[in-house]
Scaffold this active site. Sequence first.
Site, PDB file in Angstrom:
ATOM      1  N   LYS A 275       0.837  -1.195   0.000  1.00 35.38           N
ATOM      2  CA  LYS A 275       0.000   0.000   0.000  1.00 35.38           C
ATOM      3  C   LYS A 275       0.873   1.247   0.000  1.00 35.38           C
ATOM      4  O   LYS A 275       1.989   1.220   0.526  1.00 35.38           O
ATOM      5  CB  LYS A 275      -0.863   0.032   1.271  1.00 35.38           C
ATOM      6  CG  LYS A 275      -2.029  -0.936   1.285  1.00 35.38           C
ATOM      7  CD  LYS A 275      -2.815  -0.807   2.585  1.00 35.38           C
ATOM      8  CE  LYS A 275      -3.962  -1.793   2.662  1.00 35.38           C
ATOM      9  NZ  LYS A 275      -4.985  -1.626   1.623  1.00 35.38           N
ATOM     10  N   ARG A 349     -10.276 -11.532   1.903  1.00 32.44           N
ATOM     11  CA  ARG A 349     -11.098 -12.620   1.346  1.00 32.44           C
ATOM     12  C   ARG A 349     -10.365 -13.960   1.410  1.00 32.44           C
ATOM     13  O   ARG A 349     -10.993 -15.005   1.525  1.00 32.44           O
ATOM     14  CB  ARG A 349     -11.519 -12.255  -0.094  1.00 32.44           C
ATOM     15  CG  ARG A 349     -10.392 -12.113  -1.063  1.00 32.44           C
ATOM     16  CD  ARG A 349     -10.777 -11.316  -2.308  1.00 32.44           C
ATOM     17  NE  ARG A 349     -10.836  -9.877  -2.050  1.00 32.44           N
ATOM     18  CZ  ARG A 349     -11.188  -8.970  -2.957  1.00 32.44           C
ATOM     19  NH1 ARG A 349     -11.521  -9.356  -4.183  1.00 32.44           N
ATOM     20  NH2 ARG A 349     -11.213  -7.688  -2.648  1.00 32.44           N
TER      21      ARG A 349
HETATM   22  N1  BES Z   1      -8.192  -3.751   4.328  1.00 35.22           N
HETATM   23  C1  BES Z   1      -8.350  -3.315   2.999  1.00 35.22           C
HETATM   24  C2  BES Z   1      -9.646  -2.527   2.767  1.00 35.22           C
HETATM   25  C3  BES Z   1      -9.736  -1.220   3.507  1.00 35.22           C
HETATM   26  C4  BES Z   1      -9.281  -0.055   2.930  1.00 35.22           C
HETATM   27  C5  BES Z   1     -10.326  -1.161   4.749  1.00 35.22           C
HETATM   28  C6  BES Z   1      -9.386   1.136   3.610  1.00 35.22           C
HETATM   29  C7  BES Z   1     -10.438   0.038   5.428  1.00 35.22           C
HETATM   30  C8  BES Z   1      -9.959   1.188   4.851  1.00 35.22           C
HETATM   31  C9  BES Z   1      -8.345  -4.522   2.063  1.00 35.22           C
HETATM   32  O1  BES Z   1      -7.535  -5.570   2.468  1.00 35.22           O
HETATM   33  C10 BES Z   1      -7.808  -4.055   0.751  1.00 35.22           C
HETATM   34  O2  BES Z   1      -6.683  -3.691   0.709  1.00 35.22           O
HETATM   35  N2  BES Z   1      -8.645  -4.083  -0.267  1.00 35.22           N
HETATM   36  C11 BES Z   1      -8.263  -3.669  -1.561  1.00 35.22           C
HETATM   37  C12 BES Z   1      -8.774  -4.693  -2.542  1.00 35.22           C
HETATM   38  C13 BES Z   1      -8.212  -4.540  -3.912  1.00 35.22           C
HETATM   39  C14 BES Z   1      -6.739  -4.848  -3.937  1.00 35.22           C
HETATM   40  C15 BES Z   1      -8.966  -5.480  -4.837  1.00 35.22           C
HETATM   41  C16 BES Z   1      -8.882  -2.308  -1.826  1.00 35.22           C
HETATM   42  O3  BES Z   1      -9.985  -2.042  -1.341  1.00 35.22           O
HETATM   43  O4  BES Z   1      -8.231  -1.491  -2.447  1.00 35.22           O
HETATM   44 MN    MN Z   2      -5.553  -5.376   1.836  1.00 35.23          MN
END
Ligand code: BES
Ligand code: MN
Length: 497
Positions: A275, A349
């Site tokens: 990230k 997931r």
């Molecule tokens: N934990 C994150 C989602 C999230 C983002 C929760 C901001 C709370 C605040 C999740 O694991 C994630 O990174 N999701 C990605 C999925 C994508 C790579 C398909 C996302 O939402 O960008």
């Molecule tokens: Mn994630």
Amino acid sequence: MNISFSDISIAKTGALAVLVGETASPRGIAADLDKATKGALKRAMKAADFTGKPGTSLEIMGSQGIAASRVILVGMGKTGDLSLSALENAGGTLVGRLEKAKESTVAIIVDNVSSAKIDAAEAAARVAFGARLRSYRFEKYKTVKKTDKTTPPIKSLTIMTAVAPAARKTWATLSKVADGMFLARDLVNEPANILFPAEFARRAKTLSKLGVKVEVLNEAAMTKLGMGSLLGVGQGSERDSQLVVMRWMGGKANEKPVAFVGKGVCFDTGGISLKPPAGMEDMKGDMGGAACVTGLMHTLAARKAKVNAIGVIGLVENMPDGKAIRPGDILTSMSGQTIEVINTDAEGRLVLADALWYTQDRFKPQFMIDLATLTGAIMVALGREYAGLFSNDDKLSKMLSDCGEAEGEKVWRLPMGPAYDKQINSRFADMKNTGGRDGGSITAAQFLERFVNKTTWAHLDVAGTAMNSPASAINQSWGSGWGVRLLNRLVADHYEG
Ligand code: BES
Ligand code: MN
Ligand code: ZN
């Protein structure tokens, strides 16, 4: 803050608040106060044009004739319009205001503010509930600027009502809901260097003193079960992954359990699909789903709910490392289905895939509800007002929507179907872990559905509600404890007795 209930009296010292319905001149207790203060209340109401409209209040300081330091009239509007959240907000707002005013002893008179739907005992208990929720603080890591000096906590709150014994009884239950929410808030607020998977599991184990049976599966046990999907996520971390199974058996021996499953990513760096730095610290809250499940199990056990309930939480840390999973890697889940990892940041997931499969396989529950801070996309769709609801069952969805409205933890159902499901077919494996930009929250739900084995199921995407939600009358905490009240009500209204 010590909370108690008593009969109504205007003779107390400290701050005295009175909830009043819409009226042009003092009535009931307010009339008694007016008399005691030789008409000061009526004059103040007139001068300030206070008529008890919702959201308004009137404060009179140091009146003659009474012992109270101040009297606050809180407008509650027409009793027919009264809602649980209006009562909770009144309690919460008063606590916030009187903490700032450095009052340590507070009494709130809750009289004549019941309605056809909300009886007097429930009204009084809900004011206490809002007050308690507002009083939450998380300052264990502040050694210098604790708010204890600037806004000292209120020491004693008395809710005054004509039906104190009945209100006490309602509060005995509601206070357990608050306890569960506080546990969930604490877990979400804790930093990831303190709350790693094994430490989270240790805290879940403390529920055993309430009669919850808690089992902890370590990596060796999960390897035996073939949980390659969950274990894949934790593979780049120095911290061992854990699966915690909590069982509260308050129902009949032969009754099928209800099951709650939580995403517990103690920290989500994104892994090799790292990230960006901005805001990454928030990913300590990526275990909000697991926190809710743990808080809920606490509440159900503490109030001795007549239900058989299972809580399963998958605890991992998603880190980039020489051992970490890579994009393109293929994992084999406990279900036997294979998953091509496209993005290591779509890890929640992967954790839930094995946790859901394990739960239905072992417990054959009436339903499974999972909670997960799963996608950023859910905030694009719904903001922070509603959690996303996805389900294979209309009845369960309707119950969740109704309970959410009642408790002020709202859910909004989004569609699912084969057209979305197609998006996660993979060239190399049975599926891939992302479905592209379109409908990101939906394709995440489609992924989960492939692991529920046709069990009645609902998925709540709580990325926008479990953490960082806007401050409100009853919540000033970063971790909100969202979901405990909602699911406690679902159980209480539909699955007990
Ligand atoms: N934990 C994150 C989602 C999230 C983002 C929760 C901001 C709370 C605040 C999740 O694991 C994630 O990174 N999701 C990605 C999925 C994508 C790579 C398909 C996302 O939402 O960008
Ligand atoms: Mn994630
Ligand atoms: Zn995540």
